[in-house]
Design a protein around this motif. Structure first.
Motif, PDB file in Angstrom:
ATOM      1  N   ASN A 267       0.727  -0.912   0.538  1.00  8.26           N
ATOM      2  CA  ASN A 267      -0.017  -0.057   0.133  1.00  8.26           C
ATOM      3  C   ASN A 267       1.301   1.189  -0.544  1.00  8.26           C
ATOM      4  N   PRO A 268       0.305   2.670   0.206  1.00  7.54           N
ATOM      5  CA  PRO A 268       1.125   3.734   0.217  1.00  7.54           C
ATOM      6  C   PRO A 268       1.730   4.124   1.047  1.00  7.54           C
ATOM      7  N   ASP A 269       1.772   3.235   1.948  1.00  6.28           N
ATOM      8  CA  ASP A 269       2.176   3.444   3.465  1.00  6.28           C
ATOM      9  C   ASP A 269       4.131   2.626   3.297  1.00  6.28           C
ATOM     10  N   GLU A 270       3.230   1.506   2.605  1.00 11.32           N
ATOM     11  CA  GLU A 270       4.567   0.430   2.523  1.00 11.32           C
ATOM     12  C   GLU A 270       5.614   1.409   1.389  1.00 11.32           C
ATOM     13  N   ALA A 271       5.106   1.653   0.645  1.00  7.80           N
ATOM     14  CA  ALA A 271       5.715   2.481  -0.587  1.00  7.80           C
ATOM     15  C   ALA A 271       6.471   3.418  -0.683  1.00  7.80           C
ATOM     16  N   VAL A 272       6.336   4.494   1.036  1.00  5.47           N
ATOM     17  CA  VAL A 272       7.001   5.515   1.466  1.00  5.47           C
ATOM     18  C   VAL A 272       7.939   4.125   1.748  1.00  5.47           C
ATOM     19  N   ASP A 273       7.708   3.123   3.298  1.00  6.71           N
ATOM     20  CA  ASP A 273       8.405   2.663   4.066  1.00  6.71           C
ATOM     21  C   ASP A 273       9.710   1.724   2.810  1.00  6.71           C
ATOM     22  N   GLY A 274       9.431   1.597   1.604  1.00  7.99           N
ATOM     23  CA  GLY A 274      10.230   1.476   0.422  1.00  7.99           C
ATOM     24  C   GLY A 274      10.938   2.003  -0.204  1.00  7.99           C
ATOM     25  N   LEU A 275      10.465   3.446  -0.735  1.00 12.09           N
ATOM     26  CA  LEU A 275      11.581   4.457  -0.437  1.00 12.09           C
ATOM     27  C   LEU A 275      12.563   5.510   0.611  1.00 12.09           C
ATOM     28  N   ILE A 276      12.248   4.988   1.755  1.00 15.60           N
ATOM     29  CA  ILE A 276      13.238   4.708   2.972  1.00 15.60           C
ATOM     30  C   ILE A 276      14.244   3.936   2.916  1.00 15.60           C
ATOM     31  N   ALA A 277      13.798   2.175   2.694  1.00 17.24           N
ATOM     32  CA  ALA A 277      14.278   1.718   2.526  1.00 17.24           C
ATOM     33  C   ALA A 277      15.489   1.441   1.356  1.00 17.24           C
ATOM     34  N   CYS A 278      15.716   1.564   0.564  1.00 17.34           N
ATOM     35  CA  CYS A 278      15.558   1.544  -0.503  1.00 17.34           C
ATOM     36  C   CYS A 278      16.829   2.360  -0.838  1.00 17.34           C
ATOM     37  N   ASN A 279      16.783   3.600   0.110  1.00 17.03           N
ATOM     38  CA  ASN A 279      17.888   5.073  -0.060  1.00 17.03           C
ATOM     39  C   ASN A 279      17.854   5.309  -1.293  1.00 17.03           C
ATOM     40  N   ALA A 280      16.733   6.289  -2.185  1.00 20.19           N
ATOM     41  CA  ALA A 280      16.072   6.335  -3.372  1.00 20.19           C
ATOM     42  C   ALA A 280      16.255   7.952  -2.801  1.00 20.19           C
ATOM     43  N   ALA A 281      16.680   8.553  -3.947  1.00 19.63           N
ATOM     44  CA  ALA A 281      16.449  10.401  -3.856  1.00 19.63           C
ATOM     45  C   ALA A 281      15.101  11.119  -4.064  1.00 19.63           C
ATOM     46  N   TYR A 282      14.580  10.147  -5.220  1.00 16.15           N
ATOM     47  CA  TYR A 282      13.351  10.231  -5.525  1.00 16.15           C
ATOM     48  C   TYR A 282      12.284   8.700  -5.875  1.00 16.15           C
ATOM     49  N   ALA A 283      11.084   8.832  -5.915  1.00 14.81           N
ATOM     50  CA  ALA A 283      10.437   8.193  -6.734  1.00 14.81           C
ATOM     51  C   ALA A 283       9.540   7.545  -7.521  1.00 14.81           C
ATOM     52  N   ILE A 284       8.355   7.117  -8.457  1.00 17.36           N
ATOM     53  CA  ILE A 284       7.335   7.599  -9.065  1.00 17.36           C
ATOM     54  C   ILE A 284       6.380   6.303  -8.759  1.00 17.36           C
ATOM     55  N   GLY A 285       5.695   6.826  -8.337  1.00 18.30           N
ATOM     56  CA  GLY A 285       4.394   5.847  -7.950  1.00 18.30           C
ATOM     57  C   GLY A 285       3.302   5.973  -9.041  1.00 18.30           C
ATOM     58  N   HIS A 286       3.408   4.339  -8.972  1.00 14.18           N
ATOM     59  CA  HIS A 286       2.720   3.698 -10.567  1.00 14.18           C
ATOM     60  C   HIS A 286       2.011   2.843  -9.874  1.00 14.18           C
ATOM     61  N   HIS A 287       1.205   1.928 -11.149  1.00 11.51           N
ATOM     62  CA  HIS A 287      -0.303   1.399 -10.545  1.00 11.51           C
ATOM     63  C   HIS A 287      -1.184   1.678 -10.090  1.00 11.51           C
TER      64      HIS A 287
END
Length: 333
Positions: A267-287
């Motif tokens: 879900n979106p909350d987990e996606a934000v945790d994923g952004l943090i965990a993979c050390n990404a500067a930016y993310a694009i949300g899709h699907h």
């Protein structure tokens, strides 16, 4: 010749293949038919609007993007045009009206693609993350092959689905952990994600699913087509292996009800945790917002993502939400 019982793939037993089916190590298998019926007849589905005020004009992308620039244009659902290092890469391309084996039934497109097929720049590479119909669309692959003859790269087993439709296509298959050079200076790696596969009721998990990592002169890119969060295990693993990412393309939709979808769709909350965990500067949300696959409303993922970003103290501009036809010029690191 495919291994008896598996129409797609013959290979050695591994930590994610039992000789017939693929699986998520230490993870959760997809739920069975009885649970599908419980979900389908359990209510709670939010209707999607028939008209959308967030539709913009289709994009007409530049032919190539070079240097250290990185641009991603949203086509819709999990279809993104990634332009980097002179390459044009399409992910999970779907231009069909339905994400379905049938032209008359199944999830119907809610909005038009953000780029018309005829306006695409020359496509060099197509990434197909797995074989669900909202990600592997043979009609679209035929159209792309007729015009561009791109190299199609996909996890093992999916070639057995694509090849009969495109017998002269260049198809490269990858297992988890495999890497290839796309061009000088650009490499592609296939990595685990927590999902499953099927084209029918009889081939569940017989072709592999995966995420992709691109290493480029413009920085590292992490692309996931579909995944359950899986306690962040796969996110942390790619960070340990590849370091930081300039961009992560992360799914944020098709997540309700949680009792049914949690193992396969974050879900979106987990996606934000994923952004943090993979050390990404930016993310694009899709699907999200293109095919109504699950119970949440069309715009629910957007509101939930903003809430999660605010609660975790992450600037909203680090996690981009693009409407079909919008492009993101990813800032340099």
């Amino acid at each position: 010749m495919a291994k008896q019982g598996n129409p797609y793939y013959q290979g050695p037993v591994s930590d994610h293949f039992d000789g017939v089916r693929f699986f998520n190590p230490g993870g959760e298998a997809p739920k069975g038919f009885r649970d599908v019926l419980r979900w389908q007849f359990g209510g709670g589905k939010i209707a999607w609007p028939k008209a959308h005020n967030d539709t913009i004009a289709p994009a007409r992308p530049d032919t190539r993007i070079g240097g250290t620039d990185l641009r991603v244009t949203m086509v819709g659902h999990a279809t993104l045009l990634i332009q980097v290092a002179g390459l044009n890469i399409l992910t999970d391309p779907v231009w069909s009206k339905r994400a379905s084996p049938f032209s008359f039934a199944g999830p119907r497109r809610a909005r038009e693609p953000g780029i018309r097929l005829e306006d695409l720049p020359p496509i060099d590479v197509v990434l197909v993350t797995h074989n669900h119909y909202d990600h592997l669309d043979l009609a679209t692959l035929r159209a792309l092959h007729a015009r561009f003859k791109p190299r199609i790269i996909t996890p093992v087993g999916n070639d057995a689905i694509i090849d009969p439709a495109l017998p002269d296509a260049e198809i490269t298959t990858m297992d988890w952990g495999d890497g290839i050079n796309v061009i000088d200076g650009v490499a592609l790696y296939c990595e685990p994600c927590h999902h499953w596969s099927a084209r029918s009721a009889f081939d569940r998990s017989m072709a592999l699913w995966g995420a992709f990592v691109l290493t480029t002169p413009a920085g590292n890119i992490y692309h996931i087509g579909d995944t359950g969060f899986h306690d962040g295990i796969n996110y942390r693993a790619v960070t340990e292996k590849y370091g930081a990412f300039r961009l992560a393309n992360l799914p944020i939709g098709a997540y309700e009800p949680r009792w049914f979808m949690k193992a396969q769709h974050q879900n979106p909350d987990e996606a934000v945790d994923g952004l943090i965990a993979c050390n990404a500067a930016y993310a694009i949300g899709h699907h999200w917002g293109m095919f109504r696959l699950t119970n949440e409303g069309m715009h629910d993922p957007l509101r939930a993502l903003e809430t999660a970003l605010d609660e975790k103290g992450i600037a909203r501009d680090r996690f981009q939400i693009l409407q079909p036809g919008e492009a993101f010029e990813v800032p340099a690191l």
